[in-house]
Design a protein around this motif. Structure first.
Motif, mmCIF file in Angstrom:
data_model
loop_
_atom_site.group_PDB
_atom_site.id
_atom_site.type_symbol
_atom_site.label_atom_id
_atom_site.label_comp_id
_atom_site.label_asym_id
_atom_site.label_seq_id
_atom_site.Cartn_x
_atom_site.Cartn_y
_atom_site.Cartn_z
ATOM 1 N N GLU A 88 62.444 -20.989 68.021
ATOM 2 C CA GLU A 88 63.103 -20.740 66.742
ATOM 3 C C GLU A 88 63.987 -21.918 66.315
ATOM 4 O OE1 GLU A 88 66.616 -17.871 66.881
ATOM 5 O OE2 GLU A 88 65.715 -17.570 68.863
ATOM 6 N N TYR A 89 64.337 -22.797 67.245
ATOM 7 C CA TYR A 89 65.175 -23.964 66.949
ATOM 8 C C TYR A 89 64.365 -25.238 66.686
ATOM 9 C CZ TYR A 89 68.711 -20.953 69.071
ATOM 10 O OH TYR A 89 69.529 -19.915 69.378
ATOM 11 N N TYR A 90 63.043 -25.141 66.717
ATOM 12 C CA TYR A 90 62.204 -26.334 66.604
ATOM 13 C C TYR A 90 62.532 -27.176 65.372
ATOM 14 C CZ TYR A 90 58.296 -29.435 65.877
ATOM 15 O OH TYR A 90 57.554 -30.558 65.647
ATOM 16 N N ASN A 91 62.605 -26.563 64.205
ATOM 17 C CA ASN A 91 62.843 -27.340 62.975
ATOM 18 C C ASN A 91 64.185 -28.053 63.002
ATOM 19 O OD1 ASN A 91 60.366 -26.831 61.734
ATOM 20 N ND2 ASN A 91 61.093 -24.871 60.950
ATOM 21 N N ASP A 92 65.216 -27.404 63.527
ATOM 22 C CA ASP A 92 66.521 -28.055 63.656
ATOM 23 C C ASP A 92 66.448 -29.209 64.644
ATOM 24 O OD1 ASP A 92 67.800 -26.338 61.859
ATOM 25 O OD2 ASP A 92 68.273 -24.900 63.451
ATOM 26 N N TYR A 93 65.798 -28.986 65.783
ATOM 27 C CA TYR A 93 65.659 -30.018 66.811
ATOM 28 C C TYR A 93 64.903 -31.231 66.265
ATOM 29 C CZ TYR A 93 64.294 -32.207 71.220
ATOM 30 O OH TYR A 93 64.090 -33.098 72.230
ATOM 31 N N ARG A 94 63.818 -30.972 65.555
ATOM 32 C CA ARG A 94 63.012 -32.040 64.967
ATOM 33 C C ARG A 94 63.841 -32.854 63.971
ATOM 34 N NH1 ARG A 94 60.012 -33.412 60.656
ATOM 35 N NH2 ARG A 94 57.992 -34.369 61.029
ATOM 36 N N ARG A 95 64.565 -32.152 63.097
ATOM 37 C CA ARG A 95 65.379 -32.828 62.080
ATOM 38 C C ARG A 95 66.454 -33.700 62.732
ATOM 39 N NH1 ARG A 95 70.107 -31.638 60.672
ATOM 40 N NH2 ARG A 95 69.993 -29.494 61.424
ATOM 41 N N ILE A 96 67.129 -33.163 63.732
ATOM 42 C CA ILE A 96 68.187 -33.914 64.411
ATOM 43 C C ILE A 96 67.620 -35.159 65.077
ATOM 44 C CG2 ILE A 96 69.785 -33.832 66.368
ATOM 45 C CD1 ILE A 96 70.234 -30.833 65.577
ATOM 46 N N CYS A 97 66.488 -35.018 65.775
ATOM 47 C CA CYS A 97 65.883 -36.178 66.445
ATOM 48 C C CYS A 97 65.449 -37.238 65.435
ATOM 49 C CB CYS A 97 64.693 -35.743 67.298
ATOM 50 S SG CYS A 97 65.175 -34.887 68.803
ATOM 51 N N CYS A 98 64.805 -36.809 64.371
ATOM 52 C CA CYS A 98 64.363 -37.780 63.355
ATOM 53 C C CYS A 98 65.561 -38.472 62.712
ATOM 54 C CB CYS A 98 63.509 -37.087 62.295
ATOM 55 S SG CYS A 98 61.880 -36.601 62.878
ATOM 56 N N SER A 115 58.164 -38.970 61.491
ATOM 57 C CA SER A 115 57.182 -38.586 62.495
ATOM 58 C C SER A 115 57.931 -38.122 63.730
ATOM 59 C CB SER A 115 56.304 -39.792 62.820
ATOM 60 O OG SER A 115 55.317 -39.422 63.758
ATOM 61 N N PHE A 116 57.389 -37.123 64.397
ATOM 62 C CA PHE A 116 58.066 -36.545 65.537
ATOM 63 C C PHE A 116 57.063 -36.319 66.649
ATOM 64 C CE2 PHE A 116 59.957 -32.807 67.751
ATOM 65 C CZ PHE A 116 61.131 -33.407 68.157
ATOM 66 N N TYR A 117 57.430 -36.689 67.852
ATOM 67 C CA TYR A 117 56.553 -36.519 69.005
ATOM 68 C C TYR A 117 56.106 -35.067 69.105
ATOM 69 C CZ TYR A 117 54.959 -36.365 73.825
ATOM 70 O OH TYR A 117 54.204 -36.188 74.956
ATOM 71 N N GLY A 118 54.813 -34.874 69.193
ATOM 72 C CA GLY A 118 54.274 -33.529 69.335
ATOM 73 C C GLY A 118 53.990 -32.832 68.025
ATOM 74 N N SER A 119 54.407 -33.421 66.915
ATOM 75 C CA SER A 119 54.143 -32.781 65.632
ATOM 76 C C SER A 119 52.870 -33.371 65.021
ATOM 77 C CB SER A 119 55.304 -32.997 64.660
ATOM 78 O OG SER A 119 55.422 -34.353 64.314
ATOM 79 N N VAL A 120 52.282 -32.620 64.153
ATOM 80 C CA VAL A 120 51.088 -33.079 63.442
ATOM 81 C C VAL A 120 51.506 -33.398 62.024
ATOM 82 C CG1 VAL A 120 48.788 -32.468 62.679
ATOM 83 C CG2 VAL A 120 49.635 -31.624 64.870
#
Length: 60
Positions: free
Chosen positions: A28-38, A54-59
């Protein structure tokens, strides 16, 4: 385009005072985690001619 390989990073410094609550990762935190990393690596991505969204593991 160059390939970027993700490595684990660990903090070995002193105690950090913060008002952030640490929780275990859940999907459930994936989108927040992705945004923070990017956001954190945006300048590095741009400097190395990588897509900053672009994010590792994302398409993309």
């Amino acid at each position: 385009m160059a390939e970027v390989i993700v490595h684990e990073m660990k903090y070995y410094g002193g105690k950090v005072n913060s008002d952030i609550d640490v929780v275990n990762y859940s999907n459930e935190y994936y989108n927040d985690y992705r945004r923070i990393c990017c956001d954190c690596f945006r300048n590095l991505s741009i400097a190395t001619n990588q897509n900053p969204d672009s994010f590792y593991g994302s398409v993309n």
